[in-house]
Design a protein around this motif. Structure first.
Motif, PDB file in Angstrom:
ATOM      1  N   ASP A 196       0.784  -1.333   0.219  1.00  0.00           N
ATOM      2  CA  ASP A 196       0.005   0.181   0.037  1.00  0.00           C
ATOM      3  C   ASP A 196       0.925   1.175   0.060  1.00  0.00           C
ATOM      4  O   ASP A 196       0.364   2.332   0.223  1.00  0.00           O
ATOM      5  N   LYS A 233      -1.482   6.681   3.431  1.00  0.00           N
ATOM      6  CA  LYS A 233      -2.658   7.436   3.406  1.00  0.00           C
ATOM      7  C   LYS A 233      -2.578   8.254   2.078  1.00  0.00           C
ATOM      8  O   LYS A 233      -3.614   8.450   1.520  1.00  0.00           O
ATOM      9  N   ALA A 283      -3.180   6.246  -1.077  1.00  0.00           N
ATOM     10  CA  ALA A 283      -4.642   5.744  -1.568  1.00  0.00           C
ATOM     11  C   ALA A 283      -5.369   6.817  -2.143  1.00  0.00           C
ATOM     12  O   ALA A 283      -6.341   6.492  -2.790  1.00  0.00           O
ATOM     13  N   GLU A 284      -5.191   7.973  -1.999  1.00  0.00           N
ATOM     14  CA  GLU A 284      -5.657   9.146  -2.750  1.00  0.00           C
ATOM     15  C   GLU A 284      -5.013   9.221  -4.233  1.00  0.00           C
ATOM     16  O   GLU A 284      -5.912   9.277  -5.136  1.00  0.00           O
ATOM     17  N   LYS A 340      -6.398   6.714  -6.755  1.00  0.00           N
ATOM     18  CA  LYS A 340      -7.825   7.273  -7.493  1.00  0.00           C
ATOM     19  C   LYS A 340      -7.458   7.906  -8.834  1.00  0.00           C
ATOM     20  O   LYS A 340      -8.039   7.630  -9.927  1.00  0.00           O
TER      21      LYS A 340
END
Length: 384
Positions: free
Chosen positions: A90, A250, A253-254, A257
């Motif tokens: 991640d 964190k 993850a944005e 998109k």
């Protein structure tokens, strides 16, 4: 009825490097020293890995972030080489070259009216995307600090509007690297500032003196750092379009998109070729660097012999001589050099106003081509 277009798109154009390089089609006999692209073929085993993936029908979509095997190989590579610690699950995505990673980051973080600090001169591909996002560039002048950004000057430029600071070292167009001491000073300033850090380290494997230190090696910066890399320069894989973006879970993850809507994923055969590059071809860059260093030294020595002021590059494969003594703007000099001298090089003004008075020469070309180009340059300046 008249259909309109986005005014920001209308204001833009092709990158300045390409605008100038594309003119060479009208001068087929010119020696082209414009584009920063390795002249080596992609190593054979990397090509075979890509071919094998196609033969095995590995030609579908991958996970948006890339196949896990490549992400694991990439984080292991950056940990071993640069002491960067990221989680393959991640904290990394595979992108279509470093350029797409940059675009995805910009569109994730910038809002209208934000400011970003760029050390200048700097690669011309950043600013148009920044402006398209509604943000504004603030330049950090490096022309009198050996093209290294001053931590003291950086701190003075940071205001409440500053959203990010971007670094590109080793540098395109100057070939400069940042000393470890200078990086420590920059990291100290940035650790105490509420700004994002974007570090484009695409040329890190092309470091000729000392060892590259990554901004990813500073744990205190991780929560606000976007580390960008790729295989275009290091493994002569420009057309394979493989880049990497590493950041905290964190933030990633944005960015995923934006990346997912923009590109879905990087091409699968290229991803499997990249696994081979990062696992079994880790020594390839150092082998290429031996030739780059020979070419750099030749070009540098020739320019000095011509009486041209120039700083010896310590990374990438560019040299950035001063042409101020000739009394021409960098555009005028480069155009005349192309038309009258038969050599294509990029005017320094392409790389922000702080590049005015310089010329970017790429030495990622065969020695015979460099010799002919410099012979022509020498003959040209004798006419001025």
């Amino acid at each position: 009825m008249s259909l309109s277009l986005n005014p920001k798109a209308l204001k833009g154009g092709l990158p300045g490097i390409r605008q100038f390089a594309n003119q060479l089609i009208n001068y087929p006999d010119a020696i082209n020293l414009t584009i920063g692209q390795p002249d080596f073929p992609t190593p054979e085993s990397i090509k075979q890995a890509g071919i094998c993936s196609i033969e095995q029908n590995l030609t579908t979509y991958s996970h948006n972030a890339g196949v896990i095997e490549l992400r694991e190989a990439a984080v292991a590579f950056f940990k071993e080489k640069y002491d960067c610690h990221y989680n393959a699950v991640d904290e990394i995505i595979v992108t279509n070259g470093a350029s797409q990673a940059i675009d995805s980051v910009f569109r994730t973080i910038f809002e209208e009216g934000d400011e970003i600090i760029l050390p200048a001169p700097i690669y011309s591909g950043y600013e148009p995307i920044i402006q398209f996002c509604g943000a504004k560039v603030v330049y950090l002048d490096t022309t009198d600090t050996n093209f290294q950004p001053s931590a003291e000057r950086l701190e003075k430029l940071i205001t409440p509007k500053t959203k990010a600071v971007l670094f590109n070292f080793p540098s395109n167009p100057t070939g400069a690297t940042i000393s470890h001491e200078q990086m420590d000073e920059l990291a100290k300033v940035l650790a105490n500032q509420d700004v994002y850090i974007i570090s484009d380290e695409i040329y890190s494997e092309n470091t000729f003196e000392g060892e590259h230190r990554s901004f990813g090696a500073y744990p205190e910066l991780k929560d606000k750092l976007f580390l960008i890399h790729g295989l275009s320069k290091s493994h002569s894989m420009t057309g394979w379009r493989i880049g990497f973006l590493m950041t905290s879970a964190k933030l990633l993850a944005e960015v995923v998109k934006i990346h997912a809507y923009n590109a879905i994923c990087a091409a699968l055969p290229s991803q499997y070729a990249a696994i081979e590059a990062l696992t079994n071809c880790k020594d390839i860059p150092s082998e290429m660097n031996k030739q780059y260093i020979d070419r750099r030294d030749y070009v540098y020595d020739r320019l000095i012999a011509m009486g041209i002021e120039v700083q010896k590059p310590t990374g990438a494969f560019y040299i950035f001589p001063s042409i101020k003594k000739f009394g021409l703007s960098s555009q005028e000099f480069a155009i005349r050099l192309m038309k009258e001298g038969g050599v294509g090089a990029i005017p320094g003004s392409v790389f922000t106003p702080y590049g005015e008075g310089y010329l970017r020469i790429t030495y990622a070309y065969a020695p015979s081509k460099l010799k002919e180009g410099l012979d022509r340059l020498e003959a040209f300046i004798q006419t001025l």
